[in-house]
Design a protein around this motif. Structure first.
Motif, PDB file in Angstrom:
ATOM      1  N   UNK A  25       0.792  -1.170   0.008  1.00 37.03           N
ATOM      2  CA  UNK A  25      -0.041  -0.163   0.114  1.00 37.03           C
ATOM      3  C   UNK A  25       0.766   1.395   0.125  1.00 37.03           C
ATOM      4  N   UNK A  26       1.941   1.182   0.815  1.00 37.26           N
ATOM      5  CA  UNK A  26       2.862   2.308   0.814  1.00 37.26           C
ATOM      6  C   UNK A  26       3.654   2.853  -0.431  1.00 37.26           C
ATOM      7  N   UNK A  27       3.954   1.508  -1.042  1.00 33.68           N
ATOM      8  CA  UNK A  27       4.720   1.780  -2.350  1.00 33.68           C
ATOM      9  C   UNK A  27       3.756   2.321  -3.504  1.00 33.68           C
ATOM     10  N   UNK A  28       2.352   1.838  -3.404  1.00 37.81           N
ATOM     11  CA  UNK A  28       1.239   2.241  -4.353  1.00 37.81           C
ATOM     12  C   UNK A  28       1.124   3.698  -4.246  1.00 37.81           C
ATOM     13  N   UNK A  29       1.062   4.011  -3.005  1.00 40.29           N
ATOM     14  CA  UNK A  29       0.645   5.435  -2.582  1.00 40.29           C
ATOM     15  C   UNK A  29       1.745   6.484  -3.007  1.00 40.29           C
ATOM     16  N   UNK A  30       2.882   5.906  -2.868  1.00 35.86           N
ATOM     17  CA  UNK A  30       4.023   6.985  -3.284  1.00 35.86           C
ATOM     18  C   UNK A  30       4.003   7.115  -4.645  1.00 35.86           C
ATOM     19  N   UNK A  31       3.958   5.812  -5.538  1.00 34.68           N
ATOM     20  CA  UNK A  31       4.022   5.917  -6.892  1.00 34.68           C
ATOM     21  C   UNK A  31       2.808   6.721  -7.346  1.00 34.68           C
ATOM     22  N   UNK A  32       1.568   6.423  -6.798  1.00 38.26           N
ATOM     23  CA  UNK A  32       0.543   7.334  -7.428  1.00 38.26           C
ATOM     24  C   UNK A  32       0.688   8.857  -7.173  1.00 38.26           C
ATOM     25  N   UNK A  33       1.117   9.136  -6.102  1.00 36.77           N
ATOM     26  CA  UNK A  33       1.555  10.569  -5.708  1.00 36.77           C
ATOM     27  C   UNK A  33       2.382  11.207  -6.570  1.00 36.77           C
ATOM     28  N   UNK A  34       3.483  10.314  -7.042  1.00 33.60           N
ATOM     29  CA  UNK A  34       4.373  10.788  -8.063  1.00 33.60           C
ATOM     30  C   UNK A  34       3.617  11.170  -9.465  1.00 33.60           C
ATOM     31  N   UNK A  60      -3.373   7.307   4.037  1.00 36.69           N
ATOM     32  CA  UNK A  60      -2.697   8.420   3.674  1.00 36.69           C
ATOM     33  C   UNK A  60      -2.191   9.176   4.492  1.00 36.69           C
ATOM     34  N   UNK A  61      -3.075   9.753   5.614  1.00 36.18           N
ATOM     35  CA  UNK A  61      -2.682  10.544   6.839  1.00 36.18           C
ATOM     36  C   UNK A  61      -1.665   9.712   7.973  1.00 36.18           C
ATOM     37  N   UNK A  62      -2.065   8.444   7.774  1.00 32.25           N
ATOM     38  CA  UNK A  62      -1.139   7.718   8.971  1.00 32.25           C
ATOM     39  C   UNK A  62       0.097   7.538   8.584  1.00 32.25           C
ATOM     40  N   UNK A  63       0.377   7.456   7.341  1.00 32.54           N
ATOM     41  CA  UNK A  63       1.813   7.396   6.984  1.00 32.54           C
ATOM     42  C   UNK A  63       2.371   8.916   6.551  1.00 32.54           C
ATOM     43  N   UNK A  67       1.266  17.122   4.056  1.00 36.30           N
ATOM     44  CA  UNK A  67       1.609  17.036   2.564  1.00 36.30           C
ATOM     45  C   UNK A  67       3.177  16.894   2.239  1.00 36.30           C
ATOM     46  N   UNK A  68       3.850  17.859   3.182  1.00 37.30           N
ATOM     47  CA  UNK A  68       5.128  17.833   2.933  1.00 37.30           C
ATOM     48  C   UNK A  68       5.822  16.739   3.173  1.00 37.30           C
ATOM     49  N   UNK A  69       5.250  15.651   4.133  1.00 34.69           N
ATOM     50  CA  UNK A  69       5.917  14.527   4.410  1.00 34.69           C
ATOM     51  C   UNK A  69       5.724  13.564   3.033  1.00 34.69           C
ATOM     52  N   UNK A  70       4.577  13.900   2.510  1.00 34.90           N
ATOM     53  CA  UNK A  70       4.309  12.828   1.199  1.00 34.90           C
ATOM     54  C   UNK A  70       5.158  13.329   0.167  1.00 34.90           C
ATOM     55  N   UNK A  73       8.586  12.065   0.594  1.00 39.25           N
ATOM     56  CA  UNK A  73       8.785  10.638   0.484  1.00 39.25           C
ATOM     57  C   UNK A  73       8.803  10.494  -1.219  1.00 39.25           C
ATOM     58  N   UNK A  74       8.034  10.965  -1.969  1.00 35.83           N
ATOM     59  CA  UNK A  74       8.283  10.940  -3.285  1.00 35.83           C
ATOM     60  C   UNK A  74       9.654  11.235  -3.768  1.00 35.83           C
ATOM     61  N   UNK A  75      10.154  12.289  -3.211  1.00 35.78           N
ATOM     62  CA  UNK A  75      11.408  12.658  -3.746  1.00 35.78           C
ATOM     63  C   UNK A  75      12.622  11.519  -3.401  1.00 35.78           C
ATOM     64  N   UNK A  76      12.433  11.112  -2.015  1.00 34.86           N
ATOM     65  CA  UNK A  76      13.340  10.099  -1.467  1.00 34.86           C
ATOM     66  C   UNK A  76      13.199   8.837  -2.410  1.00 34.86           C
ATOM     67  N   UNK A  77      12.191   8.424  -2.793  1.00 34.99           N
ATOM     68  CA  UNK A  77      11.646   7.354  -3.557  1.00 34.99           C
ATOM     69  C   UNK A  77      12.406   7.311  -4.961  1.00 34.99           C
ATOM     70  N   UNK A  78      12.347   8.706  -5.522  1.00 35.05           N
ATOM     71  CA  UNK A  78      12.745   8.780  -6.893  1.00 35.05           C
ATOM     72  C   UNK A  78      14.431   8.759  -6.870  1.00 35.05           C
ATOM     73  N   UNK A  79      15.054   9.379  -5.675  1.00 33.74           N
ATOM     74  CA  UNK A  79      16.345   9.285  -5.502  1.00 33.74           C
ATOM     75  C   UNK A  79      17.123   7.820  -5.377  1.00 33.74           C
ATOM     76  N   UNK A  80      16.370   7.100  -4.709  1.00 33.25           N
ATOM     77  CA  UNK A  80      16.521   5.724  -4.392  1.00 33.25           C
ATOM     78  C   UNK A  80      16.512   4.908  -5.876  1.00 33.25           C
ATOM     79  N   UNK A  81      15.403   5.271  -6.550  1.00 37.85           N
ATOM     80  CA  UNK A  81      15.419   4.572  -7.814  1.00 37.85           C
ATOM     81  C   UNK A  81      16.607   4.833  -8.669  1.00 37.85           C
TER      82      UNK A  81
END
Length: 200
Positions: A25-34, A60-63, A67-70, A73-81
């Motif tokens: 769910x977390x991965x899907x959430x970050x990918x969708x947010x991107x 969404x709000x639990x993780x 909004x800045x947290x999300x 997270x998208x930025x870090x996810x893309x850096x990791x990729x």
């Protein structure tokens, strides 16, 4: 008299299954947010992101309470990729080709970053460590690719990571206006320049 061990209804492997579901769910959430940020901007409704990711608004709000947290997270996810792509490319391609493909991957990352830029420049504390995170993850990946290419005599020896990161960023800023193919051509010319003067 010893107390009876409290019985639970958990089945073997249930905890692991729950963890896997949460990670999915977390991965899907970050990918969708991107994707949503890229098309609708970083101010897109959180409800839209949740619905497209197939999760509840509460998830969404639990993780990501803010909004800045999300966004972070998208930025870090893309850096990791971007960083992880280096090892994968080296395993499948010769050194110079791996470097060229990684530079194109980095350009795609910059396109994502461009969409996040207004938020990242806002001064929100959630973003304060992102620059160092980028340096710690992306720079070593590029340096590894460069070192292999120079040793193989495929890339000129005076090339360095700072020059490449700056040059590609500059090309993306000037050429990327929705025409990704144009940007790719420009970067292809730049990579050809790296090959010029290599010790063969």
């Amino acid at each position: 008299m010893t107390a009876k061990k409290k019985e639970t209804s958990k089945l073997p492997g249930e905890d692991r299954s729950v963890r896997v579901d949460k990670l999915r769910n977390l991965k899907a959430l970050i990918e969708t947010a991107k994707e949503v940020f890229a098309t609708s901007g970083v101010d897109a409704p959180v409800r839209e992101i949740a619905e497209k990711a197939g999760v509840g608004l509460g998830t969404v709000y639990r993780h990501f309470p803010q909004r800045a947290d999300l966004i972070a997270a998208v930025f870090r996810h893309e850096v990791d990729a971007c960083s992880d792509a280096a090892a994968a490319l080296v395993a499948e391609h010769e050194s110079a080709e791996a470097l060229a493909l990684w530079i194109q991957h980095y350009a795609d990352f910059l396109a994502t970053k461009k969409g996040l830029a207004p938020a990242l420049r806002s001064g929100d504390p959630a973003y304060e460590n992102l620059r160092s995170y980028f340096d710690e993850r992306v720079r070593p990946a590029l340096e590894m690719l460069l070192e292999r290419s120079v040793k193989a005599g495929k890339i000129r020896s005076d090339a360095n990571a700072d020059d490449i990161l700056s040059a590609v960023a500059g090309l993306c800023m000037s050429a990327y206006s929705g025409d990704r193919e144009k940007t790719r051509r420009m970067i292809g010319f730049f990579v050809d320049g790296l090959r010029y003067g290599a010790k063969r």
